[in-house]
Design a protein around this motif. Structure first.
Motif, PDB file in Angstrom:
ATOM      1  N   PHE A 135       0.853  -1.198   0.000  1.00 36.23           N
ATOM      2  CA  PHE A 135       0.000   0.000   0.000  1.00 36.23           C
ATOM      3  C   PHE A 135       0.886   1.244   0.000  1.00 36.23           C
ATOM      4  N   THR A 136       1.601   1.411  -1.082  1.00 44.27           N
ATOM      5  CA  THR A 136       2.567   2.497  -1.209  1.00 44.27           C
ATOM      6  C   THR A 136       1.896   3.866  -1.032  1.00 44.27           C
ATOM      7  N   GLY A 137       2.542   4.705  -0.227  1.00 42.89           N
ATOM      8  CA  GLY A 137       2.044   6.066  -0.047  1.00 42.89           C
ATOM      9  C   GLY A 137       0.950   6.211   0.980  1.00 42.89           C
ATOM     10  N   ARG A 138       0.576   5.117   1.648  1.00 42.44           N
ATOM     11  CA  ARG A 138      -0.477   5.186   2.668  1.00 42.44           C
ATOM     12  C   ARG A 138       0.164   5.029   4.046  1.00 42.44           C
ATOM     13  N   ASN A 139      -0.329   5.791   4.973  1.00 46.53           N
ATOM     14  CA  ASN A 139       0.187   5.753   6.338  1.00 46.53           C
ATOM     15  C   ASN A 139      -0.510   4.630   7.110  1.00 46.53           C
ATOM     16  N   LEU A 140       0.214   3.557   7.405  1.00 47.21           N
ATOM     17  CA  LEU A 140      -0.339   2.424   8.141  1.00 47.21           C
ATOM     18  C   LEU A 140       0.084   2.536   9.606  1.00 47.21           C
ATOM     19  N   THR A 141      -0.888   2.712  10.481  1.00 46.88           N
ATOM     20  CA  THR A 141      -0.618   2.905  11.906  1.00 46.88           C
ATOM     21  C   THR A 141      -1.430   1.913  12.725  1.00 46.88           C
ATOM     22  N   PRO A 142      -0.790   1.110  13.572  1.00 52.66           N
ATOM     23  CA  PRO A 142      -1.529   0.097  14.347  1.00 52.66           C
ATOM     24  C   PRO A 142      -2.614   0.708  15.228  1.00 52.66           C
ATOM     25  N   TYR A 143      -3.730  -0.018  15.358  1.00 52.79           N
ATOM     26  CA  TYR A 143      -4.835   0.406  16.225  1.00 52.79           C
ATOM     27  C   TYR A 143      -4.708  -0.283  17.580  1.00 52.79           C
ATOM     28  N   ARG A 144      -5.292   0.351  18.587  1.00 58.61           N
ATOM     29  CA  ARG A 144      -5.446  -0.264  19.900  1.00 58.61           C
ATOM     30  C   ARG A 144      -6.917  -0.223  20.264  1.00 58.61           C
ATOM     31  N   ASP A 145      -7.379  -1.246  20.965  1.00 61.62           N
ATOM     32  CA  ASP A 145      -8.780  -1.264  21.386  1.00 61.62           C
ATOM     33  C   ASP A 145      -9.048  -0.092  22.323  1.00 61.62           C
ATOM     34  N   ALA A 146     -10.040   0.723  21.966  1.00 61.25           N
ATOM     35  CA  ALA A 146     -10.412   1.854  22.807  1.00 61.25           C
ATOM     36  C   ALA A 146     -11.533   1.488  23.771  1.00 61.25           C
ATOM     37  N   ASN A 147     -12.257   0.422  23.471  1.00 61.41           N
ATOM     38  CA  ASN A 147     -13.367  -0.038  24.306  1.00 61.41           C
ATOM     39  C   ASN A 147     -13.265  -1.537  24.529  1.00 61.41           C
ATOM     40  N   ASP A 148     -13.781  -2.000  25.651  1.00 58.12           N
ATOM     41  CA  ASP A 148     -14.003  -3.424  25.837  1.00 58.12           C
ATOM     42  C   ASP A 148     -15.132  -3.843  24.900  1.00 58.12           C
ATOM     43  N   TRP A 149     -15.100  -5.094  24.442  1.00 59.45           N
ATOM     44  CA  TRP A 149     -16.120  -5.537  23.472  1.00 59.45           C
ATOM     45  C   TRP A 149     -17.528  -5.461  24.047  1.00 59.45           C
ATOM     46  N   LYS A 150     -17.675  -5.676  25.370  1.00 63.99           N
ATOM     47  CA  LYS A 150     -19.000  -5.556  25.987  1.00 63.99           C
ATOM     48  C   LYS A 150     -19.508  -4.125  25.914  1.00 63.99           C
ATOM     49  N   ASP A 151     -18.630  -3.168  26.193  1.00 61.89           N
ATOM     50  CA  ASP A 151     -19.018  -1.758  26.132  1.00 61.89           C
ATOM     51  C   ASP A 151     -19.348  -1.341  24.711  1.00 61.89           C
ATOM     52  N   GLU A 152     -18.665  -1.937  23.740  1.00 67.54           N
ATOM     53  CA  GLU A 152     -18.889  -1.563  22.342  1.00 67.54           C
ATOM     54  C   GLU A 152     -20.145  -2.206  21.766  1.00 67.54           C
ATOM     55  N   HIS A 153     -20.627  -3.260  22.385  1.00 69.94           N
ATOM     56  CA  HIS A 153     -21.751  -4.028  21.848  1.00 69.94           C
ATOM     57  C   HIS A 153     -22.971  -3.180  21.502  1.00 69.94           C
ATOM     58  N   PRO A 154     -23.506  -2.314  22.399  1.00 70.14           N
ATOM     59  CA  PRO A 154     -24.699  -1.540  22.031  1.00 70.14           C
ATOM     60  C   PRO A 154     -24.461  -0.558  20.892  1.00 70.14           C
ATOM     61  N   ARG A 155     -23.259   0.020  20.825  1.00 69.37           N
ATOM     62  CA  ARG A 155     -22.957   0.948  19.726  1.00 69.37           C
ATOM     63  C   ARG A 155     -22.862   0.190  18.399  1.00 69.37           C
ATOM     64  N   ALA A 156     -22.232  -0.970  18.457  1.00 70.83           N
ATOM     65  CA  ALA A 156     -22.130  -1.784  17.242  1.00 70.83           C
ATOM     66  C   ALA A 156     -23.504  -2.222  16.772  1.00 70.83           C
ATOM     67  N   LYS A 157     -24.359  -2.598  17.696  1.00 67.91           N
ATOM     68  CA  LYS A 157     -25.706  -3.039  17.334  1.00 67.91           C
ATOM     69  C   LYS A 157     -26.490  -1.912  16.674  1.00 67.91           C
ATOM     70  N   ALA A 158     -26.403  -0.700  17.229  1.00 69.69           N
ATOM     71  CA  ALA A 158     -27.104   0.440  16.640  1.00 69.69           C
ATOM     72  C   ALA A 158     -26.597   0.731  15.233  1.00 69.69           C
ATOM     73  N   ALA A 159     -25.274   0.691  15.058  1.00 66.44           N
ATOM     74  CA  ALA A 159     -24.682   0.950  13.738  1.00 66.44           C
ATOM     75  C   ALA A 159     -25.104  -0.096  12.732  1.00 66.44           C
ATOM     76  N   LEU A 160     -25.112  -1.352  13.157  1.00 64.96           N
ATOM     77  CA  LEU A 160     -25.437  -2.435  12.241  1.00 64.96           C
ATOM     78  C   LEU A 160     -26.927  -2.490  11.930  1.00 64.96           C
ATOM     79  N   ASP A 161     -27.768  -2.200  12.924  1.00 66.55           N
ATOM     80  CA  ASP A 161     -29.213  -2.158  12.676  1.00 66.55           C
ATOM     81  C   ASP A 161     -29.540  -1.111  11.610  1.00 66.55           C
TER      82      ASP A 161
END
Length: 412
Positions: free
Chosen positions: A84-110
């Motif tokens: 991926f030449t010319g693209r800035n690849l920067t590692p991610y870190r989990d900002a939320n526990d998966w349980k905390d993210e669950h309701p937000r993910a559900k709303a986005a996916l719904d």
């Protein structure tokens, strides 16, 4: 001689350095950084578990004449930033526990499920895609997966739609964003992956639906018509004012294959645009793990194994490995039997110990359904079975023991 050679296990000899396997490292007893073959026991273990391996000639102490003559086989690994030449690849870190993210993910996916159906329905009538809306609906999903992909990966396995094309577009969007996150892509690239995932098969709106639902072998003429969905899709996307080249590449080339065996142009290797190489992997994975008129769904772990075996044949090796890292050795939705005899469903990966995910236990050791499904973290499950740590013994085909994912919602 090339630094890395693909070698049949029958041709191995002591003194060779094994740098890669024909299956994920994490399901084997070997060191993931590679190892030197130093004993008959080393050779026996490799031959029992693998059909072929990759040998690093730089680290090997001995190479047989036969293997030396195969120096043209294999290739050197390509760094991700070189893909991926010319693209800035920067590692991610989990900002939320998966349980905390669950309701937000559900709303986005719904919301995505409602919007993608409406966008496709309108495109079928108007012959145009609502480009503004499709970019907007991608944002909450990108946010959720960026914070922690586990919730969306689980919920994506639960979401079903009567129309395979709609279901496929939702799932490929999730897998594509998760893969982009694993690669460290910036938000604008994740948005391209999301939009490309949603639109990869939009051209099927212009294909005879009877052909798409056919359970028989298609004639050559019918197959040409189905394959023409790629050109239809590119036309619809361009007509809708979407000029993002990465999105166009995903729509136009997601059926190309690394060895040149794909379509529509038979591109191979580096001639396939990088985003199309990603699209090919997520498209194939979702197809294999979905029920289709002409093929039953594979277990997610089996689909990953198949992708892994096709490294540098149908799909680029480095990107297949990144995809496996993105969704886990046992992806969310995998039905597994434990060493205790219990049966469960994987709901979230472990970033540090990939063979010990979080699961919902649904059947006891006698295969009787628990009154209340139990949420268990296998990293914390030691001592649950006769004083022995509990682990995954095997993955099971979808529907085994009459278990259906949609019957098990998480109450967190």
């Amino acid at each position: 001689m090339l630094q890395t050679l693909k070698v049949s296990v029958s041709d191995l000899a002591m003194g060779m350095f094994v740098s890669g396997l024909d299956r994920p490292w994490l399901g084997t007893p070997f060191y993931t950084q590679g190892f030197l073959l130093e004993s008959d026991d080393d050779l026996r273990q490799v031959r029992e578990l693998c059909n072929f391996v990759y040998i690093d000639t730089r680290k090997s102490r001995y190479i047989t004449p036969k293997i030396a003559r195969q120096g043209q086989v294999g290739r050197n690994r390509i760094p991700l930033d070189a893909i991926f030449t010319g693209r800035n690849l920067t590692p991610y870190r989990d900002a939320n526990d998966w349980k905390d993210e669950h309701p937000r993910a559900k709303a986005a996916l719904d919301k995505l499920v409602v919007d993608i159906s409406d966008i496709y329905d309108q495109a079928a009538v108007r012959g145009k895609i609502d480009a503004v809306r499709i970019k907007k609906v991608a944002s909450p999903l990108i946010d959720s997966i960026s914070r922690n992909p586990d919730a969306c990966l689980w919920l994506g396995r639960l979401k079903q739609h009567d129309e395979y094309s709609y279901h496929h577009s939702i799932s490929t969007t999730i897998w594509a964003i998760a893969l982009g996150r694993q690669l460290g892509m910036q938000r604008h690239d994740l948005r391209s992956l999301a939009v490309g995932g949603m639109l990869m098969d939009v051209g099927k709106l212009l294909v005879d639906p009877e052909l798409l639902r056919a359970e028989r072998t298609l004639t050559p003429e019918e197959m040409r018509e189905v394959r023409h969905h790629v050109a239809h899709g590119v036309h619809l996307v361009k007509k809708s004012g979407i000029q993002n080249q990465d999105v166009l590449d995903m729509v136009g080339f997601h059926h190309e294959r690394w060895d040149g065996s794909g379509y529509p142009r038979g591109l191979s290797g580096d001639n396939i645009p990088p985003f199309a190489r990603l699209a090919a992997i997520v498209d194939a994975y979702d197809a294999m793990t979905s029920e289709r008129p002409y093929a039953p769904a594979k277990a997610p772990a089996d689909a990953l194994r198949e992708l892994y075996q096709e490294r540098d044949q149908l799909f680029q090796s480095e990107l297949v490995e990144a995809f496996i890292q993105a969704i886990g050795i046992y992806p969310a939705g995998t039905l597994v039997e434990l060493t205790s005899g219990e049966v469960g469903i994987v709901v979230a990966d472990s970033r540090t110990r990939r063979l010990l995910p979080k699961i919902i236990l649904v059947l006891d050791p006698r295969k009787r359904e628990y009154d209340t499904p139990k949420l268990v973290d296998l990293q914390e499950a030691s001592g649950r079975s006769r004083g022995e740590p509990v682990a995954i013994a095997s993955n099971l085909p979808p529907g085994t023991h009459g278990i259906h994912l949609g019957n098990y919602q998480l109450n967190l």
